[in-house]
Design an enzyme around this catalytic site. Structure first.
Site, PDB file in Angstrom:
ATOM      1  CD  GLU A 111       8.517  -3.452   9.696  1.00  0.00           C
ATOM      2  OE1 GLU A 111       7.631  -3.954  10.415  1.00  0.00           O
ATOM      3  OE2 GLU A 111       8.300  -2.511   8.917  1.00  0.00           O
ATOM      4  CB  SER A 136      -9.360  18.045 -25.022  1.00  0.00           C
ATOM      5  OG  SER A 136      -8.449  19.051 -25.399  1.00  0.00           O
TER       6      SER A 136
END
Length: 774
Positions: free
Chosen positions: A121, A402
């Site tokens: 940071e 499928s």
């Protein structure tokens, strides 16, 4: 020489016409007057004066701001208000208001963890001033030019925002933050600021502060964190929802990249040696205990809805942290209870985790959408958010098998595609269904020759029959005939995200379901088919208010994804999957309504799917295999005492049970289809005839052509294959054996059923509301 100044028309000062004024100095010429465009330019004196005035205003404003803005008392909003989530009828679904925070002293936080946060940071925190104007200007500019909202704030500024102010994005708040940060930096030490920042920052999973984060992600105190774990928690500060790889497994690469950035930053600053860096490996978090208030199934909804709000730029991380929102969802309580009951009756209540190890791996996901509105009316994430942290409806890491095939056929119709020999692709188009048939592109072999289930060969077979029986050889070739790029675009148009893993597969493999969209995304795509090819983006939210005022929601305009005849013709062959003799989705008939659907099975039977819809409700159900300790995907062989789990079994049974209960009291509605030339309606439900005396008339799967105990067959990649027929060997087959989507029919009806069809009937009306929602 005339010495009288009046004689030459000049005044006593030498100016024309006798105007008073001082005479120019001896030997110097007067300043020439400006002419033309030069008259409009400021002089250097004016420019310098203007700059000085601006500087005086800035300095004066700075002094005034510094004197007038004091350090306020701690903001109570930093403790975060509750966000309340409501069912569509206004009753309470969940509340996430209990703040999970435990403050710790800085000396309780290991130096490696402190350094990890600084590396992530603010690497120059201890040497820089409280504010960094250059970084703020750069961040503002990047935001303006479209590189995303950026902060540019130092750790001191972020702490001021968290502890003293609020999360609103206004110029006034930023100005206050600026002056308070400067004052705070003069009055308290850097260590005190860092301690405050660590205790007030949000890490996701409802964890506020580094101690709560350590417990939420690693189930340990912060003092026991190592460098790798501290670096991971530091990555979360940037955007918790994007780096939690347990909630979103698909984000692992992004999280690891950010983690490496943090670790490398520690080396650059001299906080970690190169050898220590080389020996430190990424340490993923565990499935932490759910925060109070999110137990049961509430947590799945809270996190899914928050993700939706963030992803659609409705509310961001800071807004949600601040709390105070009343969010009315689209979740229908009756349908939600019906879905939970169906999953419990058909699957969860049938498991014996003490005596069958395979049962420990069983998980489920489900989603149900109103196709006309895109509203998510029900969702199944898991048995308990505290026990199974990953949402089965939104995870996107299992192959859909499928269930992807209908997108291939829809693309064929939408693009007027033809076979290799120039025949238009319709439901009645005949393909060669020979097992391991080599696919062709422009008449040339592609090298891709997938196996059918159990190595069965079907010979010449129509597209409709190939869909009923999920014949891989046909759909692999069809995908190449249409073109993988066109198939991919159709899937995206229907609702599958473009960046879905596996969606970029080449040749015919994309057609066999190598992609890994979530259950929710598949439901949205099938909903588009149900809505005649018109797509309405899905939503979880119908209203948001804060302090009595409405929050704006984005428009979700209906768009045509594919032509109606393409969608409706696809629906016609999917009706056949459910309603014709031998269809793999026969168990869905138990819903007692006209239905269309498709079964699917992932590689090595690690997941089983059923995706289906009635004219007014689209629902997708999946059952997954996942090791509860390692989180690895596992085959479902032996689960529930069955040799295999396939799409025509548990998923289709759940679908039928749920659909019957969810639509109870609503008259059945038939499909209104506009079909392409060559298509036809399927055989109506109930017309199947028994094949031998004493049979019930329930459609049956084709007979096997290869004994179930035959040696395993190695097939070319991808090994997206189909589940088996009802006759099984006594032991689970090897994992490399091909599978097919035929339902497992239990004698006397399936679990929780009444024997009225494959897997039993709907299993009754929804029970009384569970404790989760009361």
């Amino acid at each position: 020489m005339n010495d009288d100044p009046q004689q030459d028309g000049r005044g006593s000062n030498g100016s024309p016409d006798g105007e008073p004024g001082a005479a120019p100095p001896s030997g110097k010429k007067g300043r020439p007057r400006r002419t033309g465009w030069r008259r409009f330019l400021p002089t250097w004196r004016m420019t310098l004066g203007g700059i000085l005035v601006i500087l005086l205003i800035i300095v004066g404003g700075f002094i005034a701001g510094y004197l007038l803005v004091g350090i306020p008392p701690a903001n109570q909003a930093a403790k975060a208000q509750s966000n309340v989530f409501l069912f569509s009828d206004g009753t309470q679904l969940a509340r996430d208001g209990e703040v999970n925070r435990e403050n710790v002293k800085l000396d309780q936080v290991p130096k490696t963890v402190q350094h990890a946060v600084l590396a992530a940071e603010d690497r120059n925190f201890y040497s820089e001033s409280a504010v960094n104007p250059v970084a703020m200007i750069r961040a503002a500019w990047n935001t303006v030019i479209g590189k995303g909202k950026q902060s540019g704030s130092t750790i001191t500024q972020q702490y001021v925002k968290n502890y003293y102010l609020g999360q609103e994005q206004t110029v006034t708040r930023k100005a206050k933050e600026f002056f308070i940060a400067i004052k705070l930096d003069r009055e308290v030490s850097k260590d005190e600021i860092l301690e405050g920042y660590l205790n007030t920052s949000y890490y996701g999973r409802n964890a506020y502060g580094i101690q709560a984060a350590a417990q939420a992600y690693y189930n340990k105190d912060v003092k026991d964190l190592n460098a790798a774990q501290g670096a991971y928690l530091a990555t979360l500060l940037n955007a918790p929802s994007q780096y939690d790889i347990v909630v979103h497994p698909e984000n692992r690469k992004r999280a690891e990249a950010r983690w490496n950035y943090v670790m490398d930053g520690m080396v650059k600053k001299g906080w970690l040696s190169g050898s220590a860096r080389a020996s430190t490996k990424f340490d993923p978090p565990g499935e932490a205990k759910a925060p109070s208030g999110l137990s049961g199934r509430r947590g799945y909804f809270v996190n899914a809805i928050k993700d939706y709000l963030r992803d659609n730029d409705i509310l961001d991380e800071d807004d949600l942290k601040g709390g105070g929102y009343r969010i009315t969802t689209t979740i229908d309580k009756k349908k939600q209870l019906a879905l939970e009951k169906a999953v419990d009756d058909q699957v969860m209540d049938q498991l014996d985790k003490k005596n069958r190890d395979a049962d420990k791996n069983v998980r489920a996901g489900g989603a149900s959408i109103d196709p006309a509105t895109g509203k998510v009316v029900a969702m199944y994430g898991g048995i308990d958010y505290a026990k199974q942290f990953v949402n089965g409806a939104t995870r996107a890491d299992y192959q859909v098998g499928s269930t992807f095939k209908p997108f291939v056929f829809a693309s064929a119709v939408a693009n007027h595609s033809t076979t290799q020999d120039g025949r238009t692709i319709t439901p009645q188009t005949v393909y060669d269904g020979t097992n391991k048939r080599m696919t062709l592109s422009n008449g040339q072999p592609t090298g891709f020759a997938p196996a059918n289930e159990d190595d069965r060969s079907y010979g010449q077979i129509t597209v409709s029959e190939a869909t009923d029986k999920s014949v891989n050889a046909v759909y692999a070739q069809m995908g190449i005939d249409v073109g993988p790029d066109k198939v991919r675009e159709t899937a995206v148009d229907l609702g599958i995200p473009r960046g879905t893993p596996g969606l970029a597969e080449s040749q015919g493999s994309i057609s066999l379901g190598t992609a890994t969209p979530s259950v929710l995304e598949m439901t949205s795509a099938y909903g588009t088919l149900a809505h005649h090819g018109k797509r309405v983006p899905y939503t979880f939210v119908q209203k948001i208010t804060k302090n009595g005022e409405k929050v704006g929601l984005p428009m979700r305009p209906e768009q045509t994804a594919i032509p109606r005849e393409a969608a409706d013709t696809t629906t016609s062959i999917l009706r056949s999957v459910v309603e014709s003799p031998g269809g793999t989705g026969a168990a869905a008939q138990a819903a007692g309504r006209p239905a269309a659907g498709k079964t699917g099975t992932a590689e090595e039977d690690k997941a089983a799917w059923f995706a289906g819809y009635t004219p007014d409700l689209a629902t997708v159900i999946a059952v997954f295999g996942q090791d509860p300790k390692t989180a690895s995907q596992e085959p479902l062989y032996g689960a529930g005492g069955l040799a295999r789990i396939n799409g025509g079994g548990w998923p289709a049974q759940i679908w039928a049970d749920y659909t019957a209960a969810a639509l109870d009291g609503k008259a059945p509605e038939d499909f209104d289809l506009e079909l392409e030339s060559g298509a036809q309606e399927p055989v109506p439900t109930g017309t199947a005839t028994p094949t031998a005396p004493g049979e019930t008339g329930v459609p049956t799967a084709p007979t096997e052509t290869t004994p179930p105990d035959s040696p395993p067959v190695t097939t070319p990649p991808p090994s997206t294959v189909e589940p088996p027929e009802p006759t099984f060997p006594s032991e689970p087959p090897p994992t490399s054996a091909p599978t097919e989507d035929f339902p497992t029919v239990e004698p006397g009806g399936g679990p929780g059923g009444n024997g009225g069809g494959p897997g039993g009937g709907p299993g009754g009306a929804p029970g009384t509301p569970s404790d989760d929602w009361e």
